[in-house]
Design an enzyme around this catalytic site. Structure first.
Site, PDB file in Angstrom:
ATOM      1  N   ARG A   1      -3.772   5.716   0.408  1.00  0.00           N
ATOM      2  CA  ARG A   1      -4.484   6.917   0.819  1.00  0.00           C
ATOM      3  C   ARG A   1      -3.720   7.864   1.736  1.00  0.00           C
ATOM      4  O   ARG A   1      -4.180   8.965   2.007  1.00  0.00           O
ATOM      5  CB  ARG A   1      -5.800   6.533   1.508  1.00  0.00           C
TER       6      ARG A   1
ATOM      7  N   ARG B   1      -8.038  10.489  -6.166  1.00  0.00           N
ATOM      8  CA  ARG B   1      -9.261   9.801  -5.745  1.00  0.00           C
ATOM      9  C   ARG B   1     -10.466  10.739  -5.630  1.00  0.00           C
ATOM     10  O   ARG B   1     -11.606  10.302  -5.638  1.00  0.00           O
ATOM     11  CB  ARG B   1      -9.028   9.084  -4.411  1.00  0.00           C
TER      12      ARG B   1
ATOM     13  N   ASP C   1      -5.546  -3.710  -7.872  1.00  0.00           N
ATOM     14  CA  ASP C   1      -6.107  -4.309  -6.660  1.00  0.00           C
ATOM     15  C   ASP C   1      -6.149  -5.812  -6.853  1.00  0.00           C
ATOM     16  O   ASP C   1      -6.092  -6.295  -7.997  1.00  0.00           O
ATOM     17  CB  ASP C   1      -7.520  -3.783  -6.378  1.00  0.00           C
TER      18      ASP C   1
ATOM     19  N   ARG D   1       0.830  -1.205   0.000  1.00  0.00           N
ATOM     20  CA  ARG D   1       0.000   0.000   0.000  1.00  0.00           C
ATOM     21  C   ARG D   1       0.864   1.254   0.000  1.00  0.00           C
ATOM     22  O   ARG D   1       0.509   2.248   0.620  1.00  0.00           O
ATOM     23  CB  ARG D   1      -0.928   0.029   1.231  1.00  0.00           C
TER      24      ARG D   1
ATOM     25  N   TYR E   1     -12.998 -13.659  -0.741  1.00  0.00           N
ATOM     26  CA  TYR E   1     -13.891 -12.538  -1.067  1.00  0.00           C
ATOM     27  C   TYR E   1     -15.067 -12.989  -1.921  1.00  0.00           C
ATOM     28  O   TYR E   1     -16.195 -12.520  -1.750  1.00  0.00           O
ATOM     29  CB  TYR E   1     -13.118 -11.418  -1.766  1.00  0.00           C
TER      30      TYR E   1
HETATM   31  O1  CP3 Z   1       0.589   0.393  -3.284  1.00  0.00           O
HETATM   32  C1  CP3 Z   1       0.235  -0.792  -3.404  1.00  0.00           C
HETATM   33  O2  CP3 Z   1       0.452  -1.666  -2.534  1.00  0.00           O
HETATM   34  C2  CP3 Z   1      -0.378  -1.231  -4.716  1.00  0.00           C
HETATM   35  C3  CP3 Z   1      -1.771  -1.232  -4.808  1.00  0.00           C
HETATM   36  C4  CP3 Z   1      -2.634  -2.226  -4.025  1.00  0.00           C
HETATM   37  C5  CP3 Z   1      -3.965  -1.921  -3.686  1.00  0.00           C
HETATM   38  N1  CP3 Z   1      -4.547  -3.026  -3.162  1.00  0.00           N
HETATM   39  C6  CP3 Z   1      -4.644  -0.633  -3.956  1.00  0.00           C
HETATM   40  C7  CP3 Z   1      -5.755  -0.253  -3.072  1.00  0.00           C
HETATM   41  C8  CP3 Z   1      -2.395  -3.534  -3.622  1.00  0.00           C
HETATM   42  C9  CP3 Z   1      -1.118  -4.351  -3.691  1.00  0.00           C
HETATM   43  C10 CP3 Z   1      -3.613  -4.030  -3.085  1.00  0.00           C
HETATM   44  C11 CP3 Z   1      -3.789  -5.423  -2.640  1.00  0.00           C
HETATM   45  C12 CP3 Z   1      -4.980  -5.764  -1.880  1.00  0.00           C
HETATM   46  N2  CP3 Z   1      -6.260  -5.289  -2.016  1.00  0.00           N
HETATM   47  C13 CP3 Z   1      -5.011  -6.787  -0.891  1.00  0.00           C
HETATM   48  C14 CP3 Z   1      -3.861  -7.652  -0.506  1.00  0.00           C
HETATM   49  C15 CP3 Z   1      -2.944  -6.970   0.415  1.00  0.00           C
HETATM   50  C16 CP3 Z   1      -3.481  -6.633   1.778  1.00  0.00           C
HETATM   51  O3  CP3 Z   1      -3.529  -5.470   2.106  1.00  0.00           O
HETATM   52  O4  CP3 Z   1      -3.828  -7.578   2.492  1.00  0.00           O
HETATM   53  C17 CP3 Z   1      -6.319  -6.858  -0.395  1.00  0.00           C
HETATM   54  C18 CP3 Z   1      -6.825  -7.764   0.688  1.00  0.00           C
HETATM   55  C19 CP3 Z   1      -7.098  -5.921  -1.126  1.00  0.00           C
HETATM   56  C20 CP3 Z   1      -8.548  -5.689  -1.004  1.00  0.00           C
HETATM   57  C21 CP3 Z   1      -8.801  -4.281  -0.642  1.00  0.00           C
HETATM   58  N3  CP3 Z   1      -8.805  -3.263  -1.559  1.00  0.00           N
HETATM   59  C22 CP3 Z   1      -8.998  -3.719   0.653  1.00  0.00           C
HETATM   60  C23 CP3 Z   1      -9.082  -4.502   1.926  1.00  0.00           C
HETATM   61  C24 CP3 Z   1      -9.119  -2.335   0.485  1.00  0.00           C
HETATM   62  C25 CP3 Z   1      -9.269  -1.279   1.563  1.00  0.00           C
HETATM   63  C26 CP3 Z   1     -10.639  -0.738   1.694  1.00  0.00           C
HETATM   64  C27 CP3 Z   1     -10.665   0.458   2.643  1.00  0.00           C
HETATM   65  O5  CP3 Z   1     -11.003   1.537   2.170  1.00  0.00           O
HETATM   66  O6  CP3 Z   1     -10.378   0.276   3.822  1.00  0.00           O
HETATM   67  C28 CP3 Z   1      -8.990  -2.074  -0.901  1.00  0.00           C
HETATM   68  C29 CP3 Z   1      -9.024  -0.754  -1.554  1.00  0.00           C
HETATM   69  C30 CP3 Z   1      -7.692  -0.286  -1.989  1.00  0.00           C
HETATM   70  N4  CP3 Z   1      -6.857  -0.997  -2.811  1.00  0.00           N
HETATM   71  C31 CP3 Z   1      -7.096   0.969  -1.695  1.00  0.00           C
HETATM   72  C32 CP3 Z   1      -5.889   1.005  -2.390  1.00  0.00           C
HETATM   73  C33 CP3 Z   1      -4.919   2.135  -2.449  1.00  0.00           C
HETATM   74  C34 CP3 Z   1      -7.661   2.078  -0.820  1.00  0.00           C
HETATM   75  C35 CP3 Z   1      -9.023   2.522  -1.123  1.00  0.00           C
HETATM   76  C36 CP3 Z   1      -9.297   3.638  -2.084  1.00  0.00           C
HETATM   77  O7  CP3 Z   1      -8.426   4.208  -2.729  1.00  0.00           O
HETATM   78  O8  CP3 Z   1     -10.482   3.963  -2.167  1.00  0.00           O
END
Ligand code: CP3
Length: 333
Positions: A22, A31, A67, A18, A142
């Site tokens: 954010r 965003r 994602d 991540r 999921y």
């Molecule tokens: O910078 C990076 O790491 C690359 C981008 C990345 C994202 N998601 C972007 C993202 C990566 C590698 C992921 C992987 C991901 N997504 C995982 C595996 C890694 C982990 O953290 O366990 C999982 C389980 C997800 C599923 C997911 N997507 C979650 C749990 C969330 C968070 C939701 C929240 O708002 O709390 C996301 C959304 C997400 N994916 C965001 C980002 C930057 C943030 C939300 C947004 O921008 O609105």
């Protein structure tokens, strides 16, 4: 890349999960105007998000902005990513009919934009770029649960009640993941990370029988080195030792030295600073980072990282301080 091969580079390398999220002002303003999946689908916007932490912090690897849910776009699954919640699949997949409804997957045709982002990053930066995918099990969590639910009870119940159906789903996702990661490899990814975030809900016996063969097949199908990531999974380390992965990423619940003892010297290690440490003072953060660095006295085959993703409330200044600290102190001890 040198550390992933088991070597000792001039400075300890660091990247963060991540890292393009954010907590970054540039990403937050992106965003304001675009949904997360719209950014993922637009290689120019995704490139901007991917590059921000690389140029700002001098991090040692970029990770393509996408994602874990992205390949589901190519299977025709109806899902969304809700802020503060995460992925939502509605209705969830819990029957044979649901499995039969998954469409044919063509990585290039339906998710080629991820490859295009990697290609553009390669043209713009000399920093290594990581491609990634979820593991079949974590993606299935999921799909079957429909959203994040503590310890994924519907997924575990499906494994107990209809192991056959669960296994068919995992097989299907294994072949999707192979095609999806090969596409990223062709686009120029230097290494690939497999996110198995929820593997820890399985017992060692379940993991060994139901998950390990598919993971092994995925890793063997790829030419580039693979880093395998999971959380709350220290009880699975003896099983993970069998994975043909170049590196294993661990969270803060187990020490690097203990993990190395259980995994052997042949795999690189990645991790394992607790992300909440970045919410503390610089002094506390640096002390905790030093403790992590001192866990592996020789420092070989090691990539500094957090045990899980950067928390959204993290001050970007702390990330910069952490990167500088690791580069300064990594091998001088
Ligand atoms: O910078 C990076 O790491 C690359 C981008 C990345 C994202 N998601 C972007 C993202 C990566 C590698 C992921 C992987 C991901 N997504 C995982 C595996 C890694 C982990 O953290 O366990 C999982 C389980 C997800 C599923 C997911 N997507 C979650 C749990 C969330 C968070 C939701 C929240 O708002 O709390 C996301 C959304 C997400 N994916 C965001 C980002 C930057 C943030 C939300 C947004 O921008 O609105």
């Amino acid at each position: 890349m040198e550390a992933l091969r088991g070597g000792t580079p001039a400075t300890t390398p660091i990247w963060l999960m991540r890292q393009a999220g954010r907590y970054l002002p540039g990403y937050r303003s992106l965003r304001e105007h675009h949904d997360i999946l719209d950014i993922v689908r637009d290689p120019e916007l995704a490139l901007e998000a991917t590059l921000e932490p690389v140029t700002k912090f001098g991090i040692d690897a970029g990770i393509v902005f996408s994602d874990i849910m992205t390949p589901l776009l190519g299977l025709g699954v109806d899902f969304r990513i809700d802020p503060g919640v995460g992925p939502v699949v509605d209705p969830p997949l819990r029957t044979r009919e649901g499995l039969a409804r998954l469409g044919a997957f063509d990585a290039e045709a339906s998710t080629g934009f991820v490859g295009e982002t990697i290609r553009r990053f390669r043209e713009r930066s000399a920093t290594p770029i990581l491609g990634f995918a979820a593991s079949p099990f974590t993606l299935a969590c999921y799909l079957v649960e429909g959203h994040h639910e503590r310890d994924f009870p519907a997924m575990r119940a499906l494994l107990a009640q209809s192991e056959d159906l669960a296994t068919q789903l995992l097989h299907r996702l294994t072949s999707v993941t192979i095609d999806y990661l090969r596409m990223q490899e062709r686009a120029g990814a230097d290494a690939l990370q497999l996110f198995d975030t929820w593997a820890g809900v399985l017992s060692p016996a379940q993991y060994h029988r139901l998950v390990l063969p598919g993971l092994t097949e995925i890793i063997r199908s790829l030419g580039k080195p693979v880093i395998y990531f999971s959380t709350s999974s220290a009880h699975l380390l003896p099983e993970m030792a069998e994975l043909p992965a170049a590196g294993i990423s661990i969270d803060w619940r187990v020490s690097l030295s203990r993990a190395r003892g259980l995994l052997g010297d042949q795999k690189a290690l990645q991790g394992n600073l607790d992300p909440t440490v970045l919410l503390c003072s610089q002094e506390v953060m640096e002390r905790k980072a030093l403790e992590v660095l001192q866990e592996l006295p020789r420092g070989d085959g090691y990539i500094f990282n957090l045990g899980h993703g950067v928390l959204p409330e993290t001050d970007p200044q702390r990330v910069k301080q952490l990167v500088d600290f690791v580069h300064r102190n990594g091998l001088r001890r």
